[in-house]
Design an enzyme around this catalytic site. Sequence first.
Site, PDB file in Angstrom:
ATOM      1  CD  GLN A 185      78.594  -0.411  22.791  1.00 23.73           C
ATOM      2  OE1 GLN A 185      79.809  -0.509  22.671  1.00 23.73           O
ATOM      3  NE2 GLN A 185      77.891   0.477  22.114  1.00 23.73           N
ATOM      4  CD  GLU A 229      70.327  16.587  42.356  1.00 23.73           C
ATOM      5  OE1 GLU A 229      69.679  17.437  41.723  1.00 23.73           O
ATOM      6  OE2 GLU A 229      71.527  16.729  42.655  1.00 23.73           O
TER       7      GLU A 229
END
Length: 416
Positions: A260, A286
């Site tokens: 959304q 990361e």
Amino acid sequence: MAETLEEWISDSNQVLNLQMVRTPEDASLLQYEEQQNIDVFNPAFTYPIFGDNEKIFGYKGLDIKLHFASGSLRQYLDISYDAKLASSTTPPDEIEGALYKFIPPDYTKSEVEFQKRVAGDAETFKPLGEKIGSYAHPSAGRKGKGQGDSGMAAGKAIEDNEDVVEYEMYKATWSTPGFREYHRRMQIFVLLFIEGGSYVHEDEDAWEFIVLYERRTRPDSGIFTYHFVGYVSVYPFWCYPDRVRLRLSQFVILPPYQHQGHGSKLYNMLFRHMLDRSEVAELTIEDPAEAFEDLRDRNDLRFLVKEGIVKDPMLYVDVGKGKRGSRVEWELAIRRKYKIAQRQFDRLLEMLLFRQLDKGNPDKVKAYRLHVKARLYRFNYEMLSQMTVEERKEALAKTYESVVEDYKRILGMTFG
């Protein structure tokens, strides 16, 4: 016997049922298309809790309910089953004990008590930390696009508009009063929805968090209620000589709110927040999952286009001629300005170059191919340097084709 025991094995991803619970009054305000916000959903991963096989042994008809008050995230645990294996040689798995290691001990097993907590928290819970941004979306079922960041300027108009739902983002750290306890309730989503995710260490003081909430207004009372959507965590590492490198560690949007645009809003808020901080040198990621890497690529590309990179003549200078001269200086200046990590920045420029490439011009196509291969060679130097010349050429050719296909996919998602 093995076939009989098989009947007592449950898939832990399927039997662990999660739900974000609102009061009946607040739930009734949701339109039909918004019911998914309070529907039951399942985790993507449970191996940190129930083992690598993600199986639970010893039960038939097993149903594990782990429910959360939608704002405060207070938890309710209920474990039910049709039958439990009575065996001393192969005892059933201890379910509550396994979960107990990963959730705060103040959960309740009383549904009545939980509903009381939901009702009380709905009126009293307020997001912790400093509000750093907001945006508005139309209520589900309404036509039109979200107002995006323009919603932040609308102020009172948003509060009075029943056709839109406002979402707010709050920055918090361990020093934010009450946030350490709140984080202990929300961190379970990292294990359940990030492959390889793990809990952060609370003794590492520098962690920063941005938490995203849906904000609703009760029409009669004007009371605001807040409902957890997701969050991002970052950690600052020292960067020579006197700055920090922000590493994005965890990024979670709950399944009812996915697809959304909320992930992009949260990422872009983090990105802008990082750009505004003079002590931050760059933002790194990361071990990003593929879905998050796509989200990052799409938003970084849109940002650079909005900043006018494709209109800058320097983007097209010395393509295919190696890293040298004015192009190197230009790239370094732009990368430092927007604080984008080197590999990500290289990929973004390559995608923008490919988008602008005259694919009917053999010389331009060749120059682009050499440009990308040169970067791939630098990035994979240790491995490629051990190959023969022919092996190296073949490996680079295959990698180049794979990279270009991925660029086409990402550009298609981003610009259509």
